[in-house]
Design a protein around this motif. Structure first.
Motif, PDB file in Angstrom:
ATOM      1  N   MET A   1       0.832  -1.177   0.000  1.00  0.00           N
ATOM      2  CA  MET A   1       0.000   0.000   0.000  1.00  0.00           C
ATOM      3  C   MET A   1       0.881   1.247   0.000  1.00  0.00           C
ATOM      4  O   MET A   1       1.926   1.285   0.623  1.00  0.00           O
ATOM      5  N   VAL A   2       0.442   2.272  -0.692  1.00  0.00           N
ATOM      6  CA  VAL A   2       1.160   3.528  -0.731  1.00  0.00           C
ATOM      7  C   VAL A   2       0.639   4.424   0.385  1.00  0.00           C
ATOM      8  O   VAL A   2      -0.560   4.605   0.539  1.00  0.00           O
ATOM      9  N   ARG A   3       1.550   4.966   1.191  1.00  0.00           N
ATOM     10  CA  ARG A   3       1.176   5.836   2.308  1.00  0.00           C
ATOM     11  C   ARG A   3       1.812   7.199   2.111  1.00  0.00           C
ATOM     12  O   ARG A   3       2.895   7.319   1.546  1.00  0.00           O
ATOM     13  N   THR A   4       1.130   8.235   2.613  1.00  0.00           N
ATOM     14  CA  THR A   4       1.616   9.606   2.503  1.00  0.00           C
ATOM     15  C   THR A   4       1.954  10.134   3.887  1.00  0.00           C
ATOM     16  O   THR A   4       1.103  10.151   4.776  1.00  0.00           O
ATOM     17  N   PHE A   5       3.209  10.549   4.055  1.00  0.00           N
ATOM     18  CA  PHE A   5       3.682  11.144   5.299  1.00  0.00           C
ATOM     19  C   PHE A   5       3.983  12.619   5.063  1.00  0.00           C
ATOM     20  O   PHE A   5       4.578  12.972   4.048  1.00  0.00           O
ATOM     21  N   ILE A   6       3.578  13.452   5.993  1.00  0.00           N
ATOM     22  CA  ILE A   6       3.993  14.847   6.019  1.00  0.00           C
ATOM     23  C   ILE A   6       5.020  14.955   7.137  1.00  0.00           C
ATOM     24  O   ILE A   6       4.735  14.603   8.286  1.00  0.00           O
ATOM     25  N   VAL A   7       6.221  15.396   6.798  1.00  0.00           N
ATOM     26  CA  VAL A   7       7.313  15.472   7.761  1.00  0.00           C
ATOM     27  C   VAL A   7       7.779  16.927   7.834  1.00  0.00           C
ATOM     28  O   VAL A   7       8.226  17.490   6.837  1.00  0.00           O
ATOM     29  N   TYR A   8       7.643  17.526   9.001  1.00  0.00           N
ATOM     30  CA  TYR A   8       8.133  18.881   9.240  1.00  0.00           C
ATOM     31  C   TYR A   8       9.534  18.769   9.829  1.00  0.00           C
ATOM     32  O   TYR A   8       9.745  18.045  10.795  1.00  0.00           O
ATOM     33  N   VAL A   9      10.476  19.497   9.221  1.00  0.00           N
ATOM     34  CA  VAL A   9      11.872  19.403   9.637  1.00  0.00           C
ATOM     35  C   VAL A   9      12.471  20.793   9.777  1.00  0.00           C
ATOM     36  O   VAL A   9      11.994  21.750   9.158  1.00  0.00           O
TER      37      VAL A   9
END
Length: 191
Positions: A1-9
């Motif tokens: 499955m394709v998952r979407t992560f939002i990562v604040y750095v």
């Protein structure tokens, strides 16, 4: 499955390499990776689309938090959100076929950025399936060159997904590292 992560750095040199290396070390293929500035100075936002199952997602999220520069990670796969991509393509556009090409572009609300007698540079934004359909629509005319961004995503609703706590913001002139004991050393040298 394709998952979407939002990562604040924290916006420092080498952060992109450290985040992408984490996925490589774990053996996950990154389908799409986009990075840009946010509304907060010193904070960048990564949208990472990766092929991973539901059991692996929390592990990746936990491992991302081990990186000192990571401020927040959100898995927005099952959250109501908007997803868009940008396409820029140079397409063959002979005079006799140009009206047909323009009909295809109008169907997908694509814009002409530049043109000459035998080619056009077009731009379109939309969901991934719309961009895929546009590419198939212009392919018979001849694609001379093409680039597309990866997915950018944002959750829907009126609640911001990332806010820096007031106490943390006043404690430092720079964006704090939420999960690092050695934050002062990292602020001076993030290599």
């Amino acid at each position: 499955m394709v998952r979407t992560f939002i990562v604040y750095v924290a916006d420092h040199p080498g952060v992109l390499n450290r985040v992408s290396s984490l996925f490589r070390r774990r053996g996950y293929n990154i389908e799409s990776l986009t990075v840009g500035h946010t509304h907060k100075s010193g904070v960048s936002r990564m949208t990472v689309v990766v092929g991973i199952d539901a059991e692996g997602a929390p592990l990746v999220k936990a491992n991302l938090y081990k990186l000192a520069e990571v401020l927040q990670v959100d898995d927005i796969t099952s959250v109501p959100s908007l997803h868009r991509e940008l396409l820029i393509a140079k397409v063959t556009a002979a005079e006799n076929l140009r009206p047909d090409l323009m009909r295809v572009l109008d169907t997908f609300r694509a814009r002409v950025l530049e043109g000459a007698t035998d080619w056009l540079v077009i731009e379109a934004t939309g969901a991934e399936d719309v961009i895929d359909s546009l590419i198939e629509g212009i392919r018979p005319f001849g694609i001379l060159e093409m680039t597309r961004t990866g997915r950018v995503a944002m959750t829907t609703g009126n609640v911001p997904s990332f806010e820096i706590a007031e106490s943390a913001q006043s404690a430092s002139d720079s964006i704090p590292f939420q999960n690092s004991i050695v934050s002062k050393a990292l602020l001076r040298n993030c290599s």
